[in-house]
Enzyme design. Structure first.
Site, PDB file in Angstrom:
ATOM      1  N   ARG A 131      65.055  56.015   9.751  1.00 54.82           N
ATOM      2  CA  ARG A 131      64.104  56.980   9.230  1.00 54.82           C
ATOM      3  C   ARG A 131      63.228  57.579  10.319  1.00 54.82           C
ATOM      4  NH1 ARG A 131      58.696  56.331   7.232  1.00 54.82           N
ATOM      5  NH2 ARG A 131      58.218  57.963   5.745  1.00 54.82           N
ATOM      6  N   GLU A 159      51.181  63.380   8.925  1.00 52.86           N
ATOM      7  CA  GLU A 159      50.020  64.207   8.578  1.00 52.86           C
ATOM      8  C   GLU A 159      49.568  65.119   9.720  1.00 52.86           C
ATOM      9  OE1 GLU A 159      50.608  61.086   5.852  1.00 52.86           O
ATOM     10  OE2 GLU A 159      50.124  60.800   7.978  1.00 52.86           O
ATOM     11  N   HIS A 196      55.897  44.948  24.742  1.00 56.88           N
ATOM     12  CA  HIS A 196      56.099  46.329  24.279  1.00 56.88           C
ATOM     13  C   HIS A 196      54.763  47.033  24.086  1.00 56.88           C
ATOM     14  CE1 HIS A 196      60.503  46.308  22.714  1.00 56.88           C
ATOM     15  NE2 HIS A 196      60.390  45.676  23.869  1.00 56.88           N
ATOM     16  N   LEU A 237      52.751  57.396  17.402  1.00 57.48           N
ATOM     17  CA  LEU A 237      53.893  56.553  17.749  1.00 57.48           C
ATOM     18  C   LEU A 237      54.706  56.375  16.476  1.00 57.48           C
ATOM     19  CD1 LEU A 237      55.420  54.638  19.688  1.00 57.48           C
ATOM     20  CD2 LEU A 237      53.847  52.829  18.954  1.00 57.48           C
TER      21      LEU A 237
END
Length: 167
Positions: free
Chosen positions: A87, A57, A126, A79
């Site tokens: 994808r 968006e 992470h 992110l």
């Protein structure tokens, strides 16, 4: 270079748009950006903050903000992660292509903190690592935003070689 003076007036505002996906990480870009833009002597009230559902968006929101005439620059943060299917690279590429198109079509700089790491997993190490990384990228985006707007403003003030009219 006195970058703060280049953002005076209504057209001197900055729009910062961030995706809500992985908000705990992406929000760190906003923190880094806000801290650095303040260090560059910008007032926080010169920045408007927006959120969108995800990275996809961002280009449309950036376009609408750029076309509004209220903003000297737009900064976008997201992110895009590999959720186990091939994808994320398409999404990241599409978003970045869209943001580039916005700045070229509108003449309003669009700075990107849209990152697509190869091996992100929602694990504490992470989240911590990319959280720190997003702070750094937010700082870099603030610097790039300020310098880019200042240099584009300076270009508008310079006569075109050969005595031609404004660009």
């Amino acid at each position: 270079m006195d970058t703060a003076s280049k953002f005076n007036g209504a057209s001197g505002r900055i729009a910062f748009v961030q995706a809500r996906w992985h908000e705990e990480i992406v929000d760190r870009a906003r923190v880094g950006f806000a801290g650095e833009i303040a260090a560059l002597d910008f007032d926080d009230d010169q920045v408007d903050y927006f959120t969108v559902p995800g990275a996809f968006e961002l280009p449309l929101h950036a376009q609408r903000l750029a076309e509004s005439g209220r903003y000297a620059a737009v900064v976008c943060a997201a992110l895009v992660v590999d959720g186990g299917i091939y994808r994320h690279e398409f999404v990241a590429s599409t978003v970045l292509d869209g943001l580039m198109r916005v700045q070229l079509d509108t003449g309003v700089p669009v700075c990107s903190v849209v990152l697509a790491p190869h091996h992100f997993q929602v694990r504490p190490e992470h989240v911590e690592f990319f959280g720190r990384h997003f702070v750094e990228k937010g700082v870099e985006a603030a610097r790039a935003c300020a310098v880019t707007v200042a240099s584009l403003t300076a270009l508008q003030l310079q006569p075109v070689a050969g005595g031609a009219a404004d660009m």
